[in-house]
Design an enzyme around this catalytic site. Structure first.
Site, PDB file in Angstrom:
ATOM      1  N   CYS A  34       0.829  -1.197   0.000  1.00 58.00           N
ATOM      2  CA  CYS A  34       0.000   0.000   0.000  1.00 58.00           C
ATOM      3  C   CYS A  34       0.873   1.260   0.000  1.00 58.00           C
ATOM      4  CB  CYS A  34      -0.989  -0.041   1.164  1.00 58.00           C
ATOM      5  SG  CYS A  34      -2.426   0.998   0.844  1.00 58.00           S
ATOM      6  N   HIS A  90      -3.770  -4.826   0.557  1.00 57.90           N
ATOM      7  CA  HIS A  90      -3.212  -5.390   1.792  1.00 57.90           C
ATOM      8  C   HIS A  90      -3.333  -6.916   1.801  1.00 57.90           C
ATOM      9  CE1 HIS A  90      -2.506  -1.659   4.048  1.00 57.90           C
ATOM     10  NE2 HIS A  90      -3.537  -1.193   3.376  1.00 57.90           N
ATOM     11  N   GLU A 115      -1.803  -9.014   3.508  1.00 54.60           N
ATOM     12  CA  GLU A 115      -1.665  -9.599   4.852  1.00 54.60           C
ATOM     13  C   GLU A 115      -3.018  -9.920   5.481  1.00 54.60           C
ATOM     14  OE1 GLU A 115      -1.140  -6.458   4.036  1.00 54.60           O
ATOM     15  OE2 GLU A 115      -1.454  -5.054   5.679  1.00 54.60           O
TER      16      GLU A 115
END
Ligand code: GLN
Length: 543
Positions: free
Chosen positions: A380, A515, A517
């Protein structure tokens, strides 16, 4: 038939109520039940989206674009069930709903009160969107005794009577501290916490007691006696080496058996825990290690990057190595040479972030990674930083920056005021509300075939990943940057928003606007984290 499990906490915060809920969810799932987990947060913000990471840790984003509590990340990582907007509510959102109704005149002249209006709104939230789920686990944020949590506790108390008999269960998580000077475990805080809970009408069915050592049978009997809980329903929750051991450790204490027993469900076959045993094996006996530097801004508070840290653990699991994290405050590179801190690391990760502070340090880290050919992963903000660095130092645009930090000569990253979500146009203005107005949630991206990113995703050319940002890399600079070696390997379906970048002439240099994750799981590591750790491992073998 849906059953509800309410999880409250007492004595102190940070006992790991979210993890406890997630681990119980995983155990019930391992017995073949379907689960949903949700969280009631007593604070007044409508959602945590506008809160500083220092206040609240990471903001977890769901596919449907909700900005939620980080516990929802635990829920997803342990159960794999994607969270939804309907899985997290705050006092602020409850009041916002009620006040909107009041202004519309929906209450027909009635006085609007905490009981029944606020409690009804909470109950509606708890019961909504649960059809077909065997167990709904509802975690109540905060600690029993807080003023703010009272309406939530009252609502779940009422639900115990509203639901048919045998459909609800109350679990209370407390602490049994060891006092070294006395050489004893103390049960009094637990007794007080349960007393508090009972004074508002909730009798816990099961107590989960956190302790750093074994709680002897006699102490458990004593807790049961004073708290009016069956002694075998006082379960010890011992500290474990890795959070992914929690389901195994709870099962060893028969937590899941007791929960089923409390509902009157016959025990049936034992849970299938192979998934967790495999993870335990990989986490406890790695075959190597890599050192990753995370260059960020909120490095003082690990919760600010919760999902990121976990996703890196998952990347380690995928490669059978331990991932050592070195958290570096990016501002230090503004006074000192980045080289001093980054020399010798096997990979550099610049995570998501906001605002001007520390930016030049992050740019220095991206520069180090690019020029020294160290694996770089920009997430990001980390991708935007990589683009600014390449614009300045590869394409010679010395005034390149992001308009997030003020006007600049070359806005290679700029405010996006209009974009497409499917066929829908979303609009924002620079002076609009900050809350809930970023590009949020899952968006489709198209990857160019044959690129590194597509290869990482197993050759896929269409992916869906979660976003949370206000600014975008400026498509008008693509040609200029591609000519200098920064490839725009992934774009939004309409081709307007850059989603991924990479440097083909580099061992591993990848930036993503989303993102990843947030979607990584210990039993299903995200391919980007698996690939990044693999690249770091290759790097570690070079030196
Ligand atoms: N500050 C950047 C933006 O708003 C990046 C946000 C992020 O990293 N989540 O676009």
């Amino acid at each position: 038939m849906t059953r509800f499990i309410f999880i409250t906490g007492g004595v102190v915060s940070s006992l790991g109520k979210g993890l406890a809920s997630a681990a119980l969810g995983a155990l019930l799932q391992a017995r073949g039940y379907s689960v949903r987990l949700r969280k009631l947060d007593p604070y007044l913000n409508v959602d945590p989206g506008t809160m500083s990471p220092y206040q609240h840790g990471e903001v977890y984003v769901t596919d449907d674009g909700a900005e939620t509590d980080l516990d929802l990340g635990h829920y997803e990582r342990f159960t794999g069930v994607p969270s939804r907007q309907s899985d997290n509510v705050t006092t602020g959102r409850i009041y916002q709903t009620i006040l909107q109704k009041e202004r519309r005149g929906d209450y027909l002249g009635g006085t609007v009160q905490v009981i029944p209006h606020v409690t009804d709104a909470i109950k509606d939230f708890v019961l909504a969107d649960t059809e077909g789920t065997d167990f709904v686990l509802v975690e109540i944020g905060g600690t029993v005794g807080d003023i703010e949590s009272l309406p939530f506790l009252e609502a779940i108390r009422q639900l115990g009577n509203d639901l048919p008999l045998g459909r609800s269960l109350y679990i209370h998580l407390t602490l049994v501290p060891y006092i070294p000077s006395a050489g004893e475990l103390k049960t009094k805080p637990t007794q007080h916490s349960v007393k508090e809970l009972r004074s508002i009408g909730i009798q816990p069915d099961l107590l989960l007691v956190r302790c750093d050592r074994q709680v002897p049978e006699a102490e458990r009997r004593k807790i049961g006696l004073f708290c009016n809980v069956r002694p075998e329903f006082v379960i010890q929750a011992l500290d474990v080496g890795s959070i992914y051991d929690v389901p195994l450790s709870y099962h060893a204490e028969a937590f899941d058996d007791r929960v089923l027993e409390a509902f009157g469900i016959p025990e049936g076959a034992p849970p299938v825990l192979k998934r967790w045993e495999d993870i335990h094996e990989r986490v406890t006996s790695p075959e190597g290690e890599v050192n990753i530097a995370i260059v960020g801004k909120y490095t003082g508070l690990k919760d600010a990057y919760k999902s990121l840290a976990e996703a890196l653990v998952h990347g380690g699991i995928a490669n059978n190595v331990r991932v050592n994290l070195e958290w570096l405050e990016s501002e230090i590179f503004e006074d000192e040479d980045a080289v001093v801190h980054l020399e010798g690391v096997d990979g550099i990760l610049v995570p998501g972030g906001f605002g001007k502070r520390g930016v030049e340090g992050k740019i220095a880290a991206a520069n180090f990674a690019r020029t020294r050919k160290v694996p770089y992963f920009g997430i990001c903000f980390g991708m935007q930083i990589a683009v600014i660095e390449a614009a300045r130092n590869l394409a010679g645009l010395h005034g390149a920056s992001s308009t997030e930090f003020g006007p600049c000569d070359d806005p290679v990253v700029g405010l996006m005021t209009e974009w497409l979500r499917g066929n829908q146009v979303e609009r924002r203005t620079a002076s609009g509300d900050l809350g809930g107005t970023m590009r949020l949630g899952a968006y489709e991206a198209h990857l160019k075939p044959g690129t590194r990113i597509s290869e990482i995703y197993g050759g896929a050319t269409t992916i869906h990943e979660r976003h949370r940002h206000r600014f975008e890399v400026n498509i008008n600079y693509v040609e200029q940057l591609e000519a200098r070696g920064l490839l725009f390997s992934g774009l939004s379906p309409d081709g307007v928003l850059p989603e991924t970048v990479e440097i083909p002439d580099h061992p591993w240099f990848v930036g993503v606007q989303y993102h990843p994750e947030l979607k990584s799981k210990p039993f299903d590591p995200h391919p980007l984290f698996a690939a990044f750790v693999r690249a770091a491992l290759a790097q570690s073998r070079l030196v």
